[in-house]
Scaffold this motif. Sequence first.
Motif, PDB file in Angstrom:
ATOM      1  N   VAL A  14       0.638  -0.938  -0.300  1.00  0.00           N
ATOM      2  CA  VAL A  14       0.155  -0.262  -0.222  1.00  0.00           C
ATOM      3  C   VAL A  14       0.974   1.171   0.118  1.00  0.00           C
ATOM      4  CG1 VAL A  14      -1.924   1.719   1.577  1.00  0.00           C
ATOM      5  CG2 VAL A  14      -1.668  -0.886   1.322  1.00  0.00           C
ATOM      6  N   PRO A  15       0.222   2.081  -0.678  1.00  0.00           N
ATOM      7  CA  PRO A  15       1.499   3.948  -0.816  1.00  0.00           C
ATOM      8  C   PRO A  15       1.518   3.916   0.065  1.00  0.00           C
ATOM      9  CG  PRO A  15      -0.011   3.633  -3.107  1.00  0.00           C
ATOM     10  CD  PRO A  15      -0.599   2.520  -1.912  1.00  0.00           C
ATOM     11  N   LEU A  16       2.457   5.016   0.322  1.00  0.00           N
ATOM     12  CA  LEU A  16       3.055   5.949   1.686  1.00  0.00           C
ATOM     13  C   LEU A  16       1.471   6.279   2.141  1.00  0.00           C
ATOM     14  CD1 LEU A  16       5.217   6.774   3.615  1.00  0.00           C
ATOM     15  CD2 LEU A  16       5.616   8.264   2.109  1.00  0.00           C
ATOM     16  N   SER A  17       1.120   7.513   1.574  1.00  0.00           N
ATOM     17  CA  SER A  17       0.650   8.136   2.332  1.00  0.00           C
ATOM     18  C   SER A  17      -0.988   7.661   2.201  1.00  0.00           C
ATOM     19  CB  SER A  17      -0.059   9.656   1.017  1.00  0.00           C
ATOM     20  OG  SER A  17      -0.714   9.035   0.149  1.00  0.00           O
ATOM     21  N   ARG A  18      -1.575   6.287   1.565  1.00  0.00           N
ATOM     22  CA  ARG A  18      -2.639   5.836   2.262  1.00  0.00           C
ATOM     23  C   ARG A  18      -2.790   5.465   3.566  1.00  0.00           C
ATOM     24  NH1 ARG A  18      -5.356   1.788  -1.687  1.00  0.00           N
ATOM     25  NH2 ARG A  18      -6.062   2.298  -0.421  1.00  0.00           N
ATOM     26  N   ILE A  19      -1.527   4.632   3.663  1.00  0.00           N
ATOM     27  CA  ILE A  19      -1.373   3.745   5.190  1.00  0.00           C
ATOM     28  C   ILE A  19      -1.082   4.281   6.360  1.00  0.00           C
ATOM     29  CG2 ILE A  19       1.332   3.255   4.272  1.00  0.00           C
ATOM     30  CD1 ILE A  19       0.174   0.022   5.135  1.00  0.00           C
ATOM     31  N   PHE A  20      -0.364   5.797   6.135  1.00  0.00           N
ATOM     32  CA  PHE A  20      -0.412   6.637   7.369  1.00  0.00           C
ATOM     33  C   PHE A  20      -1.563   7.590   7.030  1.00  0.00           C
ATOM     34  CE2 PHE A  20       0.923  10.526   9.217  1.00  0.00           C
ATOM     35  CZ  PHE A  20       2.219  10.359  10.068  1.00  0.00           C
ATOM     36  N   GLY A 108       5.851   0.827  -2.445  1.00  0.00           N
ATOM     37  CA  GLY A 108       4.810   0.588  -1.260  1.00  0.00           C
ATOM     38  C   GLY A 108       5.197   1.409   0.316  1.00  0.00           C
ATOM     39  N   THR A 109       4.883   0.949   1.081  1.00  0.00           N
ATOM     40  CA  THR A 109       5.362   1.775   2.739  1.00  0.00           C
ATOM     41  C   THR A 109       6.492   0.685   3.200  1.00  0.00           C
ATOM     42  OG1 THR A 109       3.370   2.961   2.530  1.00  0.00           O
ATOM     43  CG2 THR A 109       4.611   2.432   3.732  1.00  0.00           C
ATOM     44  N   TYR A 141      -1.899  -3.789  12.292  1.00  0.00           N
ATOM     45  CA  TYR A 141      -1.045  -2.989  11.082  1.00  0.00           C
ATOM     46  C   TYR A 141      -1.839  -3.839   9.144  1.00  0.00           C
ATOM     47  CZ  TYR A 141       2.026  -1.307   7.931  1.00  0.00           C
ATOM     48  OH  TYR A 141       2.796  -0.215   6.934  1.00  0.00           O
ATOM     49  N   LYS A 142      -1.783  -5.130   9.081  1.00  0.00           N
ATOM     50  CA  LYS A 142      -2.693  -5.536   8.319  1.00  0.00           C
ATOM     51  C   LYS A 142      -3.709  -6.158   8.578  1.00  0.00           C
ATOM     52  CE  LYS A 142       1.143 -10.139   8.235  1.00  0.00           C
ATOM     53  NZ  LYS A 142       1.342  -8.802   6.792  1.00  0.00           N
ATOM     54  N   VAL A 143      -4.835  -5.335   9.449  1.00  0.00           N
ATOM     55  CA  VAL A 143      -6.258  -5.415   8.778  1.00  0.00           C
ATOM     56  C   VAL A 143      -6.087  -3.666   8.281  1.00  0.00           C
ATOM     57  CG1 VAL A 143      -8.211  -4.511  10.072  1.00  0.00           C
ATOM     58  CG2 VAL A 143      -7.212  -6.747  10.857  1.00  0.00           C
ATOM     59  N   VAL A 144      -5.488  -3.001   8.090  1.00  0.00           N
ATOM     60  CA  VAL A 144      -6.032  -1.811   8.016  1.00  0.00           C
ATOM     61  C   VAL A 144      -5.075  -1.806   6.150  1.00  0.00           C
ATOM     62  CG1 VAL A 144      -4.947   0.314   7.386  1.00  0.00           C
ATOM     63  CG2 VAL A 144      -5.245  -0.242  10.084  1.00  0.00           C
ATOM     64  N   GLU A 145      -4.175  -2.448   6.006  1.00  0.00           N
ATOM     65  CA  GLU A 145      -3.282  -3.133   5.312  1.00  0.00           C
ATOM     66  C   GLU A 145      -4.836  -3.291   4.528  1.00  0.00           C
ATOM     67  OE1 GLU A 145       0.905  -4.792   3.699  1.00  0.00           O
ATOM     68  OE2 GLU A 145      -0.552  -6.090   4.846  1.00  0.00           O
ATOM     69  N   ALA A 146      -4.733  -4.835   4.716  1.00  0.00           N
ATOM     70  CA  ALA A 146      -6.030  -5.116   3.767  1.00  0.00           C
ATOM     71  C   ALA A 146      -7.496  -4.746   3.334  1.00  0.00           C
ATOM     72  CB  ALA A 146      -6.250  -6.509   4.992  1.00  0.00           C
TER      73      ALA A 146
END
Length: 156
Positions: A14-20, A108-109, A141-146
């Motif tokens: 996932v790209p940096l700005s989205r996951i942050f 990604g990040t 973190y993995k829940v948000v990533e998914a």
Amino acid sequence: MGVLTYTDEHTSVVPLSRIFKASIVDSHILMPKLLPDAIKSIEFIKGDGGAGSIKQINYVGGFVKHQIDELDEKTFTYKYTLIEGNGISDKIEKVSYDIKFEAAPDGGTISKMTTTIYTHGDFEINEEELKAGKEKVLGLYKVVEAYLINNPDAYV
């Protein structure tokens, strides 16, 4: 007082700005939606989410209070301290987290987290307790990533 510090690193597609934004800036909105069986609510009991704010996370089995020490959306850094609730005891005074998100070469990040546990006296935390704590954080973190992978229009 004892001090134990360790570092973890996780890579995401996932790209940096989205996951942050999803995992840090809007975590108080997103996490209760993604994990309603575990997280009842997240609220700011002091401040608006910036440095100096105190965020209370109400779990099914208790609560924690985080003091936000730094949140910088330009450098993608987040520092906070667990100051009260589950995890704080007569043996552990506080736990500080220093998280830095960086762009990965593949778009990604890479997230790097340094955790510092401040204990009372000469109390030592065993490896099983450390591993359980690391797995819990990685699980969130993995829940948000998914969620972000499955919802490509979210947090763009």
